[in-house]
Structure formats: C-alpha cells, structure tokens
Enzyme design. Structure first.
Site, PDB file in Angstrom:
ATOM      1  N   ASN A 171       0.862  -1.172   0.000  1.00 37.28           N
ATOM      2  CA  ASN A 171       0.000   0.000   0.000  1.00 37.28           C
ATOM      3  C   ASN A 171       0.899   1.221   0.000  1.00 37.28           C
ATOM      4  O   ASN A 171       1.526   1.525   1.008  1.00 37.28           O
ATOM      5  CB  ASN A 171      -0.897  -0.031   1.255  1.00 37.28           C
ATOM      6  CG  ASN A 171      -1.677   1.259   1.445  1.00 37.28           C
ATOM      7  OD1 ASN A 171      -1.748   2.100   0.540  1.00 37.28           O
ATOM      8  ND2 ASN A 171      -2.269   1.421   2.611  1.00 37.28           N
ATOM      9  N   TRP A 172       0.960   1.875  -1.129  1.00 35.37           N
ATOM     10  CA  TRP A 172       1.873   3.025  -1.256  1.00 35.37           C
ATOM     11  C   TRP A 172       1.347   4.297  -0.596  1.00 35.37           C
ATOM     12  O   TRP A 172       2.063   5.292  -0.535  1.00 35.37           O
ATOM     13  CB  TRP A 172       2.164   3.290  -2.746  1.00 35.37           C
ATOM     14  CG  TRP A 172       3.174   2.346  -3.328  1.00 35.37           C
ATOM     15  CD1 TRP A 172       3.809   1.318  -2.678  1.00 35.37           C
ATOM     16  CD2 TRP A 172       3.688   2.354  -4.665  1.00 35.37           C
ATOM     17  NE1 TRP A 172       4.673   0.683  -3.537  1.00 35.37           N
ATOM     18  CE2 TRP A 172       4.624   1.310  -4.761  1.00 35.37           C
ATOM     19  CE3 TRP A 172       3.436   3.146  -5.789  1.00 35.37           C
ATOM     20  CZ2 TRP A 172       5.321   1.022  -5.935  1.00 35.37           C
ATOM     21  CZ3 TRP A 172       4.119   2.869  -6.966  1.00 35.37           C
ATOM     22  CH2 TRP A 172       5.060   1.817  -7.030  1.00 35.37           C
ATOM     23  N   LYS A 173       0.084   4.270  -0.180  1.00 45.32           N
ATOM     24  CA  LYS A 173      -0.505   5.474   0.431  1.00 45.32           C
ATOM     25  C   LYS A 173      -0.292   6.671  -0.513  1.00 45.32           C
ATOM     26  O   LYS A 173      -0.339   6.511  -1.720  1.00 45.32           O
ATOM     27  CB  LYS A 173       0.073   5.700   1.833  1.00 45.32           C
ATOM     28  CG  LYS A 173      -0.023   4.410   2.669  1.00 45.32           C
ATOM     29  CD  LYS A 173       0.222   4.578   4.126  1.00 45.32           C
ATOM     30  CE  LYS A 173       0.027   3.234   4.819  1.00 45.32           C
ATOM     31  NZ  LYS A 173       0.183   3.302   6.267  1.00 45.32           N
ATOM     32  N   HIS A 214      -9.309   1.168   5.047  1.00 43.05           N
ATOM     33  CA  HIS A 214      -8.036   1.353   5.745  1.00 43.05           C
ATOM     34  C   HIS A 214      -8.244   2.308   6.927  1.00 43.05           C
ATOM     35  O   HIS A 214      -9.036   3.239   6.841  1.00 43.05           O
ATOM     36  CB  HIS A 214      -6.990   1.914   4.774  1.00 43.05           C
ATOM     37  CG  HIS A 214      -5.607   1.873   5.349  1.00 43.05           C
ATOM     38  ND1 HIS A 214      -5.147   2.831   6.219  1.00 43.05           N
ATOM     39  CD2 HIS A 214      -4.609   0.969   5.207  1.00 43.05           C
ATOM     40  CE1 HIS A 214      -3.906   2.519   6.576  1.00 43.05           C
ATOM     41  NE2 HIS A 214      -3.556   1.395   5.982  1.00 43.05           N
ATOM     42  N   GLU A 219      -6.572   4.693   7.999  1.00 44.98           N
ATOM     43  CA  GLU A 219      -6.339   6.113   7.696  1.00 44.98           C
ATOM     44  C   GLU A 219      -7.578   6.726   7.055  1.00 44.98           C
ATOM     45  O   GLU A 219      -7.873   7.910   7.240  1.00 44.98           O
ATOM     46  CB  GLU A 219      -5.093   6.262   6.800  1.00 44.98           C
ATOM     47  CG  GLU A 219      -3.824   6.054   7.619  1.00 44.98           C
ATOM     48  CD  GLU A 219      -2.651   5.488   6.848  1.00 44.98           C
ATOM     49  OE1 GLU A 219      -2.654   5.522   5.608  1.00 44.98           O
ATOM     50  OE2 GLU A 219      -1.709   5.000   7.511  1.00 44.98           O
ATOM     51  N   GLU A 252      -5.073  -4.801  10.564  1.00 46.24           N
ATOM     52  CA  GLU A 252      -4.054  -3.767  10.745  1.00 46.24           C
ATOM     53  C   GLU A 252      -4.290  -3.049  12.064  1.00 46.24           C
ATOM     54  O   GLU A 252      -5.107  -2.130  12.135  1.00 46.24           O
ATOM     55  CB  GLU A 252      -4.109  -2.761   9.589  1.00 46.24           C
ATOM     56  CG  GLU A 252      -3.788  -3.363   8.248  1.00 46.24           C
ATOM     57  CD  GLU A 252      -3.151  -2.349   7.307  1.00 46.24           C
ATOM     58  OE1 GLU A 252      -2.209  -2.737   6.602  1.00 46.24           O
ATOM     59  OE2 GLU A 252      -3.561  -1.170   7.299  1.00 46.24           O
ATOM     60  N   GLY A 259       2.978   2.435  10.667  1.00 45.96           N
ATOM     61  CA  GLY A 259       3.915   3.544  10.501  1.00 45.96           C
ATOM     62  C   GLY A 259       4.658   3.906  11.779  1.00 45.96           C
ATOM     63  O   GLY A 259       5.311   4.938  11.856  1.00 45.96           O
ATOM     64  N   SER A 317       3.868  -2.017  10.129  1.00 45.38           N
ATOM     65  CA  SER A 317       5.334  -2.079  10.298  1.00 45.38           C
ATOM     66  C   SER A 317       5.928  -3.423   9.899  1.00 45.38           C
ATOM     67  O   SER A 317       6.845  -3.923  10.551  1.00 45.38           O
ATOM     68  CB  SER A 317       5.724  -1.713  11.737  1.00 45.38           C
ATOM     69  OG  SER A 317       5.350  -0.371  12.019  1.00 45.38           O
ATOM     70  N   GLY A 333       3.093  -1.042   4.139  1.00 45.03           N
ATOM     71  CA  GLY A 333       3.123   0.383   3.797  1.00 45.03           C
ATOM     72  C   GLY A 333       4.534   0.813   3.435  1.00 45.03           C
ATOM     73  O   GLY A 333       5.032   0.562   2.335  1.00 45.03           O
ATOM     74  N   GLY A 334       5.204   1.428   4.385  1.00 42.39           N
ATOM     75  CA  GLY A 334       6.518   2.039   4.156  1.00 42.39           C
ATOM     76  C   GLY A 334       7.515   1.152   3.423  1.00 42.39           C
ATOM     77  O   GLY A 334       8.177   1.600   2.474  1.00 42.39           O
TER      78      GLY A 334
HETATM   79  P1  13P Z   1       3.385   0.526   7.504  1.00 39.85           P
HETATM   80  O1  13P Z   1       3.880  -0.773   6.904  1.00 39.85           O
HETATM   81  O2  13P Z   1       4.072   1.732   6.983  1.00 39.85           O
HETATM   82  O3  13P Z   1       3.325   0.443   9.001  1.00 39.85           O
HETATM   83  O4  13P Z   1       1.848   0.675   7.010  1.00 39.85           O
HETATM   84  C1  13P Z   1       0.984  -0.392   7.169  1.00 39.85           C
HETATM   85  C2  13P Z   1      -0.263  -0.105   6.420  1.00 39.85           C
HETATM   86  O5  13P Z   1      -1.039   0.751   6.794  1.00 39.85           O
HETATM   87  C3  13P Z   1      -0.520  -0.867   5.180  1.00 39.85           C
HETATM   88  O6  13P Z   1      -1.810  -0.656   4.708  1.00 39.85           O
END
Ligand code: 13P
Length: 244
Positions: free
Chosen positions: A4-6, A90, A92, A162, A168, A208, A229-230
C-alpha cells in the site's frame, strides 16, 4: 503480499520502481503480489506490470457507478484502468476521511460487482487494545460491515488485520498478538459464514512489516500474507518481503 503506497510516488517514480522491482520477483510464484499506488499512478503501474504476475490495486473507491460526486472514483473506473484489487476501509480512511463500517460494506459490494477483489481492513486503536477491547472492536467492525455480504460475496474478498498502533510506528504486533487477532476475526467469520469460509478466507497482517520481521509473522499459520506500507516503497525491500 500487498503493498500500500498510500500518498507516495508520482507516475515517473512508479515506472522507476517497477524497472527495479520486476526482475526481483520474476520467479516468485509462491504468492500473489499486489501493488496499490495512488490513483494518479495506476496507469503507469498497470503499464509497467503488464506481462508479469504483479497485480495492481487502488486504495479506495466510491460506491456509486458514476454521477455528480466531485473528486471520487468508482469501482468500474478502477477496473477499466486495469486494476484487479482495491483496499477498502483502511484505518487512515476511517480516521481522516469519515469511513464507517457501513461505507465499507457499500464499497465492498460495489468493488465485487465491478469484478475487483476488495482487501477489507479492520483493526483496533491503541486505547482500545489497552482497554482490553481488541476482540470487541474487531467483532464490531466485522458485524457492522462485511457481515452484511452474502456468502458468495464474502468468499471473493481478502481481509487485512491492521492494528492502528502498529501502522507507521515501527511497532509491529508480535506474531503471537497478530495471530490471536486473526483467530478472533476467523471466529467471527465462522459464526456468520461457517467453518469452510473461516478456513478459506485469506487474512493479511499489516503494520510495520519489514524484511527482518516478515518471516516470523508468516510462520504463523493464521497469517496468510501481509499488507505493507513504508517498506513497499523500496523495490529491494518489498522484493525481500515477497520472497521471505
Ligand atoms: P506501515 O507498513 O508503513 O506500518 O503501514 C501499514 C499499512 O497501513 C498498510 O496498509
């Protein structure tokens, strides 16, 4: 194994990512690989992934097929752009954009109708975990949302656990904590859709996930994959995760 590149990467950065990522996962046939760029990067990603096993997904949609909804993008549009998947609910989006269990259900149905595979996210916040409410929160998100799907619809979705406190933050849930939550989610699935559906549904862990912790997470039979994510933004790091 989903990335997930956000809100990261331009189309040019997307193309550059795939140039490096493609050769690294060429032989990775043990799993499905999905990358979810922002809407503006979907075309570049679809083009760069053409002819590979890498699938492309969006990070959100709006449930109407079309209409006067300024700024929104529909499931059929995402499908027509060459995507196979879409992330829904998600944390967020729940936290910053007013996503609710009810909107998650509507969006999931509309994704399925368009032939997309929804990756539906659930997860508790830190204060909910500390108050011992994790299982109740997960049950509430499930019952108020995707429990409203029909059995055939449910069979076509992927779920993601999640924990919000692990996103993050560098604080990964331990494999045991994640597996407990996955078991609780599977328990909800069993109660609503039966033992077959509970055994079959794929539940990804997200929060993470990094090259150095993916192995221990994936060693848990309850964890069927990861939503990253990251660490999915860097080709070498995401390829290491895919090839755990
Ligand atoms: P991180 O891997 O950056 O913690 O993000 C997780 C996430 O929200 C994937 O959708």
């Amino acid at each position: 194994m989903a990335g997930n590149w956000k809100m990261y990467k331009t189309p040019a950065e997307t193309t550059a990512f795939f140039e490096r990522f493609r050769p690294l996962v060429e032989r990775s046939e043990h799993c499905e690989v999905v990358i979810c760029p922002p809407f503006t990067g979907l075309a570049a990603a679809v083009q760069a992934a053409a002819g590979t096993r890498i699938r492309i997904g969006a990070q959100n949609l709006f449930w109407a097929r079309e209409g006067a909804y300024t700024g929104e993008v529909s499931a059929p549009m995402i499908r027509a752009a060459g995507c196979s998947h879409v992330i829904i609910g998600h944390s967020e989006r729940r936290q910053y954009f007013g996503e609710t269990d009810e909107s998650v259900l509507k969006k999931t149905v509309s994704a399925l109708e368009a032939g997309l595979t929804p990756i539906v996210c659930v997860g508790e916040r830190l204060e909910e975990r500390e108050a011992g409410k994790t299982e109740a929160v997960l049950a509430g998100q499930f019952r108020g949302g995707i429990a409203g799907l029909g059995p055939q619809q449910f069979a076509a979705i992927v779920m993601a656990y999640e924990p919000v406190w692990a996103i993050g933050t560098g604080k990964t849930a331990t494999p045991e904590i994640a597996a407990d939550a996955h078991r609780a989610i599977r328990g909800e699935v069993r109660a609503k859709f039966g033992a077959g559906a509970a055994a079959a549904v794929r539940i990804l862990y997200g929060g993470s996930v990094k090259p150095d912790n993916v192995k221990n997470l994936m060693a848990q039979p309850e964890i069927d994959g990861v939503l990253v994510g990251g660490a999915s933004l860097d080709p070498a790091s995401f390829a290491t995760i895919v090839n755990f």
